[in-house]
Scaffold this active site. Structure first.
Site, short mmCIF file in Angstrom:
data_model
loop_
_atom_site.label_atom_id
_atom_site.label_comp_id
_atom_site.label_asym_id
_atom_site.label_seq_id
_atom_site.Cartn_x
_atom_site.Cartn_y
_atom_site.Cartn_z
CD GLU A 261 4.33 0.40 6.91
OE1 GLU A 261 5.24 0.56 7.73
OE2 GLU A 261 3.88 1.36 6.23
CG ASP B 106 -0.26 -0.01 2.54
OD1 ASP B 106 0.73 -0.74 2.68
OD2 ASP B 106 -0.69 0.73 3.44
ZN LIG Z 1 6.79 2.20 3.98
#
Ligand SMILES: [Zn+2]
Length: 381
Positions: free
Chosen positions: A140, A79
């Site tokens: 993340e 992401d």
């Molecule tokens: Zn990163």
């Protein structure tokens, strides 16, 4: 040898695939294909359902040819942060940038591309290699929640690397633990012009509390921030609620607890100063605190085999990799918390989380060479 052109092309292709947090499906499908074409068994876990996203973590098992070599984990996140849709990478010599409207997404597509290229070389050149588990995580940037949902019992590796940090030549082995805080300050609503004495101003309580807080860089291993303030309805209403959101981070658990308590107490003390008798009833401002551990600290010792392996690989390439502490958290924090020994190797991404993000392709190439050398050395035992 690492094929620089192939690596650059893959990076650019991946950057062009939109993958905001919870919307990583398109890039996950591309990576599943890539991993399968390299001979891995791939599955996608249920993290996507758990976090409300459109795909889970991509987990690829490479059997390896050297049964005695230590299985290694290589991980990067799929992401990217906002603004990150319709990214147009622009190459100027060896420097890659966005067109200025979005981030580049080198965080963390650079890590993803490096892992793919290193394994492509192993495959194409028939190099001996131990078992490798690749994990491409989701979300993340949304608080490491893809990694938090990862079932590590599905991995054979108990040590390895996350590729998710900036200038080349560094291995991050220490990172702080972090607490996320939400404070809801309750006052008492009243008409601001007609009867302000019947109100308790929650914004004023919050302001007094914040004014007494130690924030910013507290010491060499601790930071704290109040980042969001929400509250108030209208200029003629004494506000009855304010929500504050903040965080504290520290490499020391004790200091983290101390700082978190300090922030809560500043608000609670401010609240006790705001009291009111109304129709025989006693009113006091009140603080509701919600404090969550965001992630635990990462503390990989310098003599851990993975750290030694990175140093040896760099040395073989006439490079130096320094171990370092960071103030940020990443998937490695979560993986260490889950019992693995994982450090964070840099990839060349720069000025991340801004529209000025850029990447020097020479750094990307160096980092890929280090990863390939790590795999080669690990196979040699
Ligand atoms: Zn990163």
């Amino acid at each position: 040898m690492i094929n620089y052109e192939r690596l650059d092309n893959l990076l650019i292709e991946l950057i062009k695939i939109d993958s905001l947090s919870r919307k990583e499906r398109a890039v996950a499908m591309r990576l599943q294909r890539e991993m399968e074409s390299l001979g891995a068994t791939v599955f996608i876990d249920d993290a996507g359902e758990k976090v409300g996203g459109n795909v889970g973590n991509v987990i690829a098992h490479f059997p390896g040819t050297m049964a005695n070599a230590t299985p290694l984990l290589l991980s990067a996140h799929m992401d990217t942060v906002v603004p990150g849709e319709g990214i147009t990478p622009i190459r100027n010599g060896d420097i890659l940038r966005s067109d200025g409207r979005t981030v580049l997404g080198g965080d963390d597509k650079s890590g993803v591309a490096i892992i793919c290229e290193a394994l492509r070389v192993i495959r194409d050149d028939n190099l001996p290699c131990g078992a490798v588990d690749v994990v491409f995580t989701i979300c993340e940037e949304a608080g490491l929640i893809g990694a938090k949902c990862l079932d590590v019992s599905r991995l054979r590796a108990r040590t390895g690397l996350v590729l998710d940090s900036d200038s080349v030549g560094f291995l991050f082995t220490k990172a702080p633990a972090a607490n996320r805080m939400e404070f809801r300050i309750h006052g008492l609503e009243a008409h601001a012009g007609v009867c302000p004495e019947k109100g308790i101003n929650a914004i004023q309580v919050a302001a007094e509390g914040i004014a007494r807080m130690r924030l910013g860089r507290i010491d060499h291993e601790t930071t704290a921030n109040i980042g969001v303030v929400e509250g108030g309805m209208a200029v003629n209403i004494v506000p009855n609620q304010v929500i504050l959101r903040g965080e504290a981070r520290s490499h020391s658990q004790e200091k983290l607890d101390y700082q978190t308590t300090h922030m809560r107490q500043c608000l609670e003390e401010a609240a006790t100063r705001h009291t009111l008798e109304l129709d025989g009833k006693h009113h006091t401002a009140r603080v509701e605190a919600k404090i969550d551990r965001d992630y635990d600290r990462m503390d990989v010792p310098d003599n851990a085999p993975i750290v030694k392996l990175v140093h040896s690989a760099a040395k073989n390439l006439n490079l130096e990799v320094k171990t370092l502490a960071t103030g940020g958290g990443c998937d490695a924090n979560v993986l260490n918390q889950k019992g693995l020994v994982v450090a964070n190797l840099s990839t060349g991404m720069r000025d991340i989380h801004t529209v000025n993000e850029w990447l020097d392709l020479n750094d990307l190439h160096l980092s890929a060479r280090i990863v390939l050398e790590i795999l080669r050395l690990n196979a040699a035992g």
